[in-house]
Design a protein around this motif. Structure first.
Motif, PDB file in Angstrom:
ATOM      1  N   GLN A 164       3.275   5.812  -2.954  1.00 50.92           N
ATOM      2  CA  GLN A 164       4.426   6.549  -3.461  1.00 50.92           C
ATOM      3  C   GLN A 164       4.359   6.701  -4.981  1.00 50.92           C
ATOM      4  OE1 GLN A 164       7.711   4.227  -2.012  1.00 50.92           O
ATOM      5  NE2 GLN A 164       7.573   5.068   0.065  1.00 50.92           N
ATOM      6  N   LEU A 165       3.962   5.633  -5.669  1.00 47.88           N
ATOM      7  CA  LEU A 165       3.831   5.707  -7.126  1.00 47.88           C
ATOM      8  C   LEU A 165       2.745   6.708  -7.519  1.00 47.88           C
ATOM      9  CD1 LEU A 165       4.162   1.939  -8.093  1.00 47.88           C
ATOM     10  CD2 LEU A 165       5.790   3.773  -8.617  1.00 47.88           C
ATOM     11  N   PHE A 166       1.607   6.646  -6.835  1.00 51.06           N
ATOM     12  CA  PHE A 166       0.518   7.565  -7.134  1.00 51.06           C
ATOM     13  C   PHE A 166       0.941   9.009  -6.875  1.00 51.06           C
ATOM     14  CE2 PHE A 166      -3.207  10.062  -5.930  1.00 51.06           C
ATOM     15  CZ  PHE A 166      -3.933   9.964  -7.100  1.00 51.06           C
ATOM     16  N   GLU A 167       1.654   9.231  -5.780  1.00 55.73           N
ATOM     17  CA  GLU A 167       2.104  10.586  -5.444  1.00 55.73           C
ATOM     18  C   GLU A 167       3.098  11.102  -6.481  1.00 55.73           C
ATOM     19  OE1 GLU A 167       2.437  14.223  -3.700  1.00 55.73           O
ATOM     20  OE2 GLU A 167       0.907  12.698  -3.416  1.00 55.73           O
ATOM     21  N   LEU A 208       7.429  -0.066 -13.457  1.00 53.04           N
ATOM     22  CA  LEU A 208       7.030   0.479 -12.157  1.00 53.04           C
ATOM     23  C   LEU A 208       8.059   0.178 -11.074  1.00 53.04           C
ATOM     24  CD1 LEU A 208       3.194  -0.228 -12.143  1.00 53.04           C
ATOM     25  CD2 LEU A 208       4.340   1.992 -12.325  1.00 53.04           C
ATOM     26  N   SER A 209       8.801  -0.900 -11.250  1.00 58.16           N
ATOM     27  CA  SER A 209       9.846  -1.253 -10.286  1.00 58.16           C
ATOM     28  C   SER A 209      11.133  -0.495 -10.556  1.00 58.16           C
ATOM     29  CB  SER A 209      10.137  -2.755 -10.353  1.00 58.16           C
ATOM     30  OG  SER A 209       8.989  -3.495 -10.072  1.00 58.16           O
ATOM     31  N   GLY A 260       0.819  -1.210   0.000  1.00 59.37           N
ATOM     32  CA  GLY A 260       0.000   0.000   0.000  1.00 59.37           C
ATOM     33  C   GLY A 260       0.853   1.261   0.000  1.00 59.37           C
ATOM     34  N   GLN A 261       1.929   1.243   0.765  1.00 57.86           N
ATOM     35  CA  GLN A 261       2.818   2.408   0.799  1.00 57.86           C
ATOM     36  C   GLN A 261       3.524   2.603  -0.546  1.00 57.86           C
ATOM     37  OE1 GLN A 261       4.958   0.933   4.202  1.00 57.86           O
ATOM     38  NE2 GLN A 261       4.151   2.564   5.532  1.00 57.86           N
ATOM     39  N   ILE A 262       3.923   1.511  -1.163  1.00 56.68           N
ATOM     40  CA  ILE A 262       4.581   1.607  -2.466  1.00 56.68           C
ATOM     41  C   ILE A 262       3.613   2.170  -3.500  1.00 56.68           C
ATOM     42  CG2 ILE A 262       5.558   0.257  -4.373  1.00 56.68           C
ATOM     43  CD1 ILE A 262       6.752  -1.598  -2.184  1.00 56.68           C
ATOM     44  N   PRO A 277       2.942  14.193 -13.760  1.00 53.09           N
ATOM     45  CA  PRO A 277       2.499  13.115 -14.652  1.00 53.09           C
ATOM     46  C   PRO A 277       3.413  12.934 -15.870  1.00 53.09           C
ATOM     47  CG  PRO A 277       0.660  14.552 -14.103  1.00 53.09           C
ATOM     48  CD  PRO A 277       1.896  15.183 -13.543  1.00 53.09           C
ATOM     49  N   ALA A 278       3.865  14.035 -16.466  1.00 57.13           N
ATOM     50  CA  ALA A 278       4.726  13.925 -17.652  1.00 57.13           C
ATOM     51  C   ALA A 278       6.081  13.328 -17.279  1.00 57.13           C
ATOM     52  CB  ALA A 278       4.906  15.289 -18.304  1.00 57.13           C
ATOM     53  N   GLY A 279       6.645  13.756 -16.181  1.00 54.85           N
ATOM     54  CA  GLY A 279       7.927  13.207 -15.726  1.00 54.85           C
ATOM     55  C   GLY A 279       7.812  11.732 -15.372  1.00 54.85           C
ATOM     56  N   PHE A 280       6.712  11.368 -14.718  1.00 53.33           N
ATOM     57  CA  PHE A 280       6.467   9.972 -14.353  1.00 53.33           C
ATOM     58  C   PHE A 280       6.375   9.117 -15.612  1.00 53.33           C
ATOM     59  CE2 PHE A 280       3.728   6.398 -13.235  1.00 53.33           C
ATOM     60  CZ  PHE A 280       4.267   5.965 -12.041  1.00 53.33           C
TER      61      PHE A 280
END
Length: 174
Positions: free
Chosen positions: A16-19, A110-111, A11-13, A25-28
């Motif tokens: 962190q991904l969502f944040e 994602l990893s 859940g924390q991971i 969003p573009a950088g992600f």
């Protein structure tokens, strides 16, 4: 088991991904695309860097082998796989092969892992899908499916083509 102190849980991971996505969003997406592209790295030139040929002729033979036995089969598999997915007579099984490849790419991205060794879980799936194209006896797919597969094949071919100057410049030591 009990959680290890200092190690984030699932859940924390995800949080962190969502944040990270929410903040930029573009950088992600750009970072994710970089890791995803790394899974499709053409690497015959890297093999050549570690290969020691005894002579100039041996180095030339190694270069031919690297491109013919490492680079070309990989690139053909990547480009033909989308077409094989839509031409396969057993569409459900082909969809499973595609889904597995997409899942591995997504999870690796994602990893924040990428590179040649991380594609091994889906590379045989690409080979199997590409083999459908070469085998013939296809089913007749919808035109939109063929168009989508063609667009995917061209996009993948473009991603691979930009690597060709680097790959072609690879040399074996002697």
């Amino acid at each position: 088991g009990t959680p290890t102190p200092g190690v984030p849980n699932s859940g924390q991971i995800l949080g962190q991904l969502f944040e990270a996505f929410r903040r930029d969003p573009a950088g992600f997406a750009g970072t994710g695309a970089t890791y995803a592209r790394a899974l499709f790295h053409v690497h015959g030139d890297r093999w050549l860097q570690s290969y020691h040929a005894g002579t100039a002729e041996g180095a030339a033979a190694a270069k031919f082998i690297a491109h013919a036995a490492i680079d070309l089969p990989f690139m053909a598999s990547v480009v033909l796989a989308p077409l094989g997915a839509v031409l396969a007579r057993r569409s459900r099984e082909a969809a499973l092969l595609v889904a597995w490849a997409v899942l591995v790419v997504m999870l690796s991205t994602l990893s924040t892992y990428g590179g040649v060794r991380y594609r091994s879980p889906f590379e045989p799936h690409l080979i199997a899908l590409a083999a459908v194209v070469l085998a013939g006896g296809w089913r007749r797919p919808y035109r939109t499916a063929v168009l989508a597969a063609g667009v995917a094949a061209v996009a993948l071919a473009t991603m691979l083509a930009v690597q060709l100057p680097r790959v072609a410049s690879g040399r074996a030591n002697y």
